[in-house]
Enzyme design. Sequence first.
Site, short mmCIF file in Angstrom:
data_model
loop_
_atom_site.label_atom_id
_atom_site.label_comp_id
_atom_site.label_asym_id
_atom_site.label_seq_id
_atom_site.Cartn_x
_atom_site.Cartn_y
_atom_site.Cartn_z
N ASP A 13 0.80 -1.23 0.00
CA ASP A 13 0.00 0.00 0.00
C ASP A 13 0.83 1.27 0.00
O ASP A 13 0.37 2.33 0.43
CB ASP A 13 -0.91 -0.02 1.24
CG ASP A 13 -0.13 -0.36 2.51
OD1 ASP A 13 1.09 -0.14 2.52
OD2 ASP A 13 -0.75 -0.85 3.47
N GLU A 34 -0.55 -9.05 -1.32
CA GLU A 34 -1.05 -8.53 -0.04
C GLU A 34 -2.26 -7.62 -0.26
O GLU A 34 -2.31 -6.46 0.17
CB GLU A 34 0.04 -7.79 0.76
CG GLU A 34 -0.28 -7.62 2.23
CD GLU A 34 0.80 -6.83 2.98
OE1 GLU A 34 0.83 -5.59 2.86
OE2 GLU A 34 1.62 -7.47 3.66
N GLU A 43 -1.94 4.95 3.20
CA GLU A 43 -1.94 3.55 2.76
C GLU A 43 -3.34 2.98 2.52
O GLU A 43 -3.54 2.20 1.60
CB GLU A 43 -1.19 2.69 3.79
CG GLU A 43 0.32 2.92 3.85
CD GLU A 43 0.73 4.09 4.73
OE1 GLU A 43 -0.17 4.75 5.31
OE2 GLU A 43 1.94 4.36 4.83
N HIS A 57 7.18 4.47 12.61
CA HIS A 57 7.37 5.33 11.43
C HIS A 57 6.06 5.82 10.83
O HIS A 57 6.08 6.58 9.86
CB HIS A 57 8.13 4.57 10.33
CG HIS A 57 7.31 3.53 9.64
ND1 HIS A 57 7.07 2.30 10.19
CD2 HIS A 57 6.64 3.55 8.47
CE1 HIS A 57 6.31 1.59 9.37
NE2 HIS A 57 6.02 2.33 8.32
N ARG A 75 2.91 7.76 9.49
CA ARG A 75 2.62 9.19 9.34
C ARG A 75 1.65 9.69 10.40
O ARG A 75 1.77 10.80 10.89
CB ARG A 75 2.05 9.46 7.94
CG ARG A 75 3.10 9.84 6.93
CD ARG A 75 2.50 10.14 5.58
NE ARG A 75 3.47 10.83 4.72
CZ ARG A 75 4.54 10.27 4.17
NH1 ARG A 75 4.82 9.01 4.42
NH2 ARG A 75 5.36 10.98 3.41
N HIS A 83 13.99 4.59 12.06
CA HIS A 83 13.66 4.79 10.64
C HIS A 83 14.34 6.07 10.14
O HIS A 83 14.44 7.05 10.89
CB HIS A 83 12.13 4.89 10.52
CG HIS A 83 11.60 4.83 9.12
ND1 HIS A 83 11.77 5.84 8.20
CD2 HIS A 83 10.88 3.87 8.48
CE1 HIS A 83 11.18 5.51 7.06
NE2 HIS A 83 10.63 4.32 7.21
C1 UD1 Z 1 7.02 4.53 3.44
C2 UD1 Z 1 5.58 4.18 3.06
C3 UD1 Z 1 4.91 3.41 4.18
C4 UD1 Z 1 5.74 2.21 4.58
C5 UD1 Z 1 7.16 2.65 4.90
C6 UD1 Z 1 8.04 1.45 5.16
C7 UD1 Z 1 4.34 5.75 1.65
C8 UD1 Z 1 3.57 7.00 1.59
N1 UD1 Z 1 4.84 5.43 2.85
O1 UD1 Z 1 6.98 5.42 4.54
O2 UD1 Z 1 3.62 2.97 3.74
O3 UD1 Z 1 5.15 1.62 5.71
O4 UD1 Z 1 7.72 3.35 3.78
O5 UD1 Z 1 9.20 1.82 5.85
O6 UD1 Z 1 4.52 5.09 0.65
N2 UD1 Z 1 14.50 8.06 3.92
C9 UD1 Z 1 15.86 8.01 3.69
N3 UD1 Z 1 16.39 6.85 3.20
C10 UD1 Z 1 15.65 5.75 2.93
C11 UD1 Z 1 14.28 5.81 3.20
C12 UD1 Z 1 13.71 6.97 3.68
O7 UD1 Z 1 16.58 8.98 3.91
O8 UD1 Z 1 16.18 4.73 2.49
C13 UD1 Z 1 13.91 9.32 4.43
C14 UD1 Z 1 13.83 10.40 3.35
O9 UD1 Z 1 13.96 11.64 3.97
C15 UD1 Z 1 12.41 10.24 2.83
C16 UD1 Z 1 11.69 9.95 4.12
O10 UD1 Z 1 12.56 9.07 4.83
O11 UD1 Z 1 11.94 11.40 2.19
C17 UD1 Z 1 10.31 9.39 4.00
O12 UD1 Z 1 10.27 8.30 3.15
P1 UD1 Z 1 8.84 7.89 2.53
O13 UD1 Z 1 9.06 6.71 1.66
O14 UD1 Z 1 8.11 9.06 1.96
O15 UD1 Z 1 7.98 7.49 3.79
P2 UD1 Z 1 8.18 6.42 4.87
O16 UD1 Z 1 7.87 7.05 6.16
O17 UD1 Z 1 9.49 5.75 4.68
N1 UDP Z 2 12.74 -4.34 9.37
C1 UDP Z 2 14.09 -4.46 9.02
N2 UDP Z 2 14.99 -3.67 9.67
C2 UDP Z 2 14.64 -2.78 10.63
C3 UDP Z 2 13.26 -2.66 10.96
C4 UDP Z 2 12.35 -3.44 10.29
O1 UDP Z 2 14.46 -5.28 8.17
O2 UDP Z 2 15.51 -2.11 11.18
C5 UDP Z 2 11.76 -5.17 8.64
C6 UDP Z 2 10.73 -5.87 9.49
O3 UDP Z 2 11.19 -7.16 9.88
C7 UDP Z 2 9.52 -5.96 8.56
C8 UDP Z 2 9.67 -4.73 7.68
O4 UDP Z 2 11.00 -4.27 7.84
O5 UDP Z 2 9.58 -7.11 7.71
C9 UDP Z 2 8.68 -3.70 8.12
O6 UDP Z 2 8.99 -2.50 7.53
P1 UDP Z 2 8.36 -1.13 8.03
O7 UDP Z 2 8.00 -1.24 9.46
O8 UDP Z 2 9.32 -0.07 7.61
O9 UDP Z 2 7.07 -0.96 7.10
P2 UDP Z 2 5.56 -1.50 7.23
O10 UDP Z 2 5.59 -2.96 7.39
O11 UDP Z 2 4.95 -0.78 8.39
O12 UDP Z 2 4.95 -1.05 5.95
#
Ligand code: UD1
Ligand code: UDP
Length: 404
Positions: A108, A142, A156, A231, A233, A266
Amino acid sequence: MTTPSSIHSTDKAQKALIVIGTRPEAIKLAPVVKALKNRTDMDVRVCATGQHTDMLFPLLDWFGVKRDYTLDVMEHGQPLSHLAGKLMAGLHDVMAEFNPDIVVVQGDTTSAFVGAMAAYYSYDYFWKSGLRTTPPKIAHVEAGLRTGNNYSPYPEEVNRRLIGHMCHWSFAPTQESADALAREGIREGVYVTGNTVIDALFETSRIVRESGRNPLPQIGTDKKIVLVTSHRRENYGTGLQEICEAVKTLAARYADAGIEFVYPVHLNRNVQGPVHDMLGNLENVHLIEPQDYPDFVAMMSRSHLILTDSGGVQEEAPSLGKPVLVMRENTERPEAVAAGTAKLIGAKAGKIIAETSALLDNELLYRQMAQAKNPYGDGKAAQRIANLLCGESAEKNFLGREAA
Ligand code: UD1
Ligand code: UDP
């Protein structure tokens, strides 16, 4: 967009593009990529959208998933619309070049939603240019998770609802999720496959066990670990402050009881800032980088209990027999709550402190929750999905049943 020069050559029957944007998509799609690549009748290409980078590429490397296309969309703090716009343009180019028969998205995220939307829109381009006479078929891994609240989780819930209406195949992890799709009128092409996260978890747990991996050598085996992740939102701002307040209070309360809090933070700056400000420099709170998957699996296995707002962790913890307190107001994963290994506690400090203390203080309560149960799959979901994508009959390959 970066692509290797050999990208065009294929004489296989069908072409599948797998779209992977974030950490959980890598974990949950890696088993599908592997199962599809074992087949001789499918040309499989992976597009890493670049929504996550540092948190994604090491995971893909660990799973041995090669990136055929990598988009460059990351910008700190960018609005969702900007992210979506860049993804749409980038994914169009990838689809125009590869011309897939099948596009697979998972979950999602914005990458998953835009991946499905770009595949749907690409028919306009393909049809006008005479490259295809039928649209690419979209597969959703999923499918059917719902809270019923468009703003929780945000964005999501709406992402996954919209994906659901564009799909040729909807791979629901549980019967509950297939039932949710049926309530929205989505009945064609729905299969209950189990969740591919269990495939990844089983395989990784086996490797972790055999290698004796210990990612936390600084924490003695006499200590109990409370693992924390957050993490969402909806928890930015007040929710995250409450979570940090709770961890700080619990850390002080249980410092002499040998309880250590481990928190892989995160990389989202909305998370990094408050967590480091409020929890930095506490003796029994360990703020660490996001972990690669085997290290995180080892941490979950070693932990006493888990506090999280993550979706994937709610699915993994029950298999490992770890009680999980879900710091959200609702969940699209009610199966673990029904099984008794997960409890929804919201994101208010008082409640988090009370529920965590109860599990740390009350052995009986702890044992009741720490039952290894697995409502999410049998570790064979990816193989079922690959078989179905390759046109093999559901009757022959599918151990669940097709939703009515
Ligand atoms: C995203 C997804 C969320 C998912 C999560 C898994 C959306 C809107 N959100 O949230 O559904 O649960 O990923 O973790 O699709 N960043 C880095 N390096 C990285 C990743 C992220 O620096 O490798 C930082 C950046 O500043 C980026 C911010 O995190 O802009 C947010 O990343 P984003 O993918 O928008 O949202 P997540 O909170 O990671
Ligand atoms: N995970 C990981 N390293 C971490 C934290 C989480 O590999 O430091 C894995 C965790 O086991 C799970 C997935 O990341 O499989 C979950 O990701 P996240 O919580 O970012 O996203 P969500 O599942 O909420 O979309």
